[in-house]
Design a protein around this motif. Structure first.
Motif, PDB file in Angstrom:
ATOM      1  N   GLN A 105      -6.524 -10.455   0.980  1.00 40.87           N
ATOM      2  CA  GLN A 105      -7.309 -11.077   2.041  1.00 40.87           C
ATOM      3  C   GLN A 105      -7.602 -12.536   1.664  1.00 40.87           C
ATOM      4  O   GLN A 105      -7.531 -13.442   2.490  1.00 40.87           O
ATOM      5  CB  GLN A 105      -8.607 -10.303   2.215  1.00 40.87           C
ATOM      6  N   GLY A 108      -4.559 -14.571   2.226  1.00 38.58           N
ATOM      7  CA  GLY A 108      -4.407 -14.858   3.652  1.00 38.58           C
ATOM      8  C   GLY A 108      -5.285 -16.011   4.090  1.00 38.58           C
ATOM      9  O   GLY A 108      -4.876 -16.843   4.914  1.00 38.58           O
ATOM     10  N   GLU A 109      -6.496 -16.082   3.539  1.00 36.49           N
ATOM     11  CA  GLU A 109      -7.407 -17.152   3.937  1.00 36.49           C
ATOM     12  C   GLU A 109      -7.078 -18.461   3.233  1.00 36.49           C
ATOM     13  O   GLU A 109      -7.264 -19.543   3.778  1.00 36.49           O
ATOM     14  CB  GLU A 109      -8.849 -16.732   3.649  1.00 36.49           C
ATOM     15  N   ASP A 112      -1.684 -18.312   4.116  1.00 40.28           N
ATOM     16  CA  ASP A 112      -1.461 -17.879   5.502  1.00 40.28           C
ATOM     17  C   ASP A 112      -1.195 -16.371   5.532  1.00 40.28           C
ATOM     18  O   ASP A 112      -1.160 -15.698   4.507  1.00 40.28           O
ATOM     19  CB  ASP A 112      -0.297 -18.648   6.146  1.00 40.28           C
ATOM     20  N   ARG A 113      -0.980 -15.875   6.724  1.00 43.77           N
ATOM     21  CA  ARG A 113      -0.796 -14.440   6.938  1.00 43.77           C
ATOM     22  C   ARG A 113       0.463 -13.918   6.231  1.00 43.77           C
ATOM     23  O   ARG A 113       0.492 -12.813   5.716  1.00 43.77           O
ATOM     24  CB  ARG A 113      -0.702 -14.197   8.456  1.00 43.77           C
ATOM     25  N   LYS A 114       1.530 -14.756   6.242  1.00 44.09           N
ATOM     26  CA  LYS A 114       2.794 -14.315   5.630  1.00 44.09           C
ATOM     27  C   LYS A 114       2.603 -14.060   4.135  1.00 44.09           C
ATOM     28  O   LYS A 114       3.092 -13.078   3.590  1.00 44.09           O
ATOM     29  CB  LYS A 114       3.873 -15.405   5.843  1.00 44.09           C
ATOM     30  N   GLN A 116      -0.167 -13.295   2.617  1.00 38.64           N
ATOM     31  CA  GLN A 116      -1.007 -12.096   2.476  1.00 38.64           C
ATOM     32  C   GLN A 116      -0.160 -10.831   2.611  1.00 38.64           C
ATOM     33  O   GLN A 116      -0.257  -9.908   1.793  1.00 38.64           O
ATOM     34  CB  GLN A 116      -2.098 -12.112   3.559  1.00 38.64           C
TER      35      GLN A 116
END
Lengths: 322, 39
Positions: A105, A108-109, A112-114, A116
């Motif tokens: 998490q 991701g923060e 980015d989402r990829k 994560q």
């Protein structure tokens, strides 16, 4: 197996999870489910960390390895205490301040989402394979002891853990691991006593150790700097440090155990009272902002500051005024 | 008041880290003595 063996086996496999389910009945929020809560005591968390490390593989494979090639491999664990201190002092406070539940998490923060998803995917592959071995090894023992088919013991062992973990969350894992660890430690002590008792009458315990030492099995610490030696103090300290840092600092499962330990300490009644104190609000939030910018030196810091630090301040202000 | 409590909290963590390192050092020394005795 005699009746006492069956009693211990059934108590360990069924009674402990059932007790854990009873203790955690009514657990509510997602935060409590994933991280436990501040009511878990430090001793429970300590035993839980110990139980996480000392799985069935430990008890099945390590005696065999020690018998085969000596106990030098224990030096691999020398880096672990240092790594755990770094995790507690550096990693966990960052996760805690940013209010993230897992290392992924945070990724991701921070990125980015990829990133994560890639981290989480690699972790799941790695742990999936490891969990397969972790369940398979004791299932072989259970199958041999009970005379049941191996497939059945695999399904039973895996299924039971999945059911009580999904129902009870992190808190039940801590509670059950405490009692499982007690059973393990008592079992180890009894096994050691029986092994010593059953030594040949012609050999004392010290003589046995001397013979094992002459066979090269008891070299626990080796300070050699020869890179060709497989297990030395230095390779264990350095290699073990980074291995444990990765496992506890970035692995969400083991890391979560440490995390909730930190959380339980940080969210003690005294800290809660401190937060309510006059002026504490300003000190706490200036530190939180500084750390947010320190670990997130990108434009995302501003967004994250809005989404984590500022709502926390509002929440605390509301708490203070209530 | 709050800053003092914060320092006390950090102090207790430092004590915990110190205790962990001390136990680790004792463990290594004992294992080394064990190695010298039986190898």
């Amino acid at each position: 197996m005699n009746r006492l063996d069956y009693l211990v086996l059934i108590a360990t496999i069924l009674a402990i999870p059932l007790y854990g389910l009873w203790r955690t009945r009514g657990s509510a929020s997602l935060g409590q489910y994933l991280k436990g809560d501040a009511s878990i005591r430090w001793a429970t968390i300590g035993l839980s960390v110990l139980a996480t490390q000392a799985g069935p593989i430990t008890f099945l494979s390590m005696p065999g390895q020690a018998y085969e090639s000596g106990i030098g491999f224990i030096q691999n664990y020398f880096g672990q205490p240092l790594a755990l201190i770094v995790v507690c002092a550096v990693f966990v406070p960052i996760y805690q301040r940013l209010k993230v539940y897992t290392a992924y998490q945070y990724l991701g923060e921070r990125f980015d989402r990829k990133t994560q998803l890639l981290g989480a995917f690699l972790f799941l592959i790695q742990r999936g394979i490891a969990a397969g071995i972790t369940i398979y090894a004791p299932a072989i023992v259970l199958s041999a002891l009970l005379g049941w088919r191996l497939n059945l013991t695999i399904w039973l062992a895996g299924g039971l853990v999945i059911v009580y973990t999904v129902i009870g969350g992190t808190k039940i894992v801590s509670i059950t691991q405490r009692y499982q660890m007690i059973v393990i430690l008592v079992g180890m002590a009894i096994a050691f006593a029986v092994a010593v008792y059953r030594l040949s009458p012609d050999l004392s315990f010290e003589n046995t150790l001397s013979i094992a030492g002459k066979m090269g099995k008891l070299e626990a610490v080796n300070f050699s700097v020869d890179p060709h030696k497989r297990y030395t103090f230095w390779s264990g300290l350095i290699g073990g440090f980074f291995l444990a840092l990765s496992y506890f600092g970035a692995g969400p499962i083991a890391g979560a155990t440490i995390y909730r330990g930190r959380l339980a300490q940080r969210e003690s009644p005294r800290v809660a009272l401190q937060r309510r104190g006059e002026g504490a609000d300003a000190v706490f939030h200036s530190a939180a902002r500084r750390d947010c910018f320190h670990v997130l030196p990108t434009r995302k810091a501003a967004d994250l500051l809005q989404s984590t630090c500022v709502p926390a301040r509002d929440g605390e202000a509301a708490m203070r005024h209530s | 008041m709050s800053a003092r409590d914060d320092n006390a909290d950090a102090g207790s963590w430092r004590k915990a880290y110190g205790l962990a390192l001390s136990l680790f050092a004792v463990e290594v020394v004992l294992l080394y003595l064990f190695t010298l005795r039986f190898s």
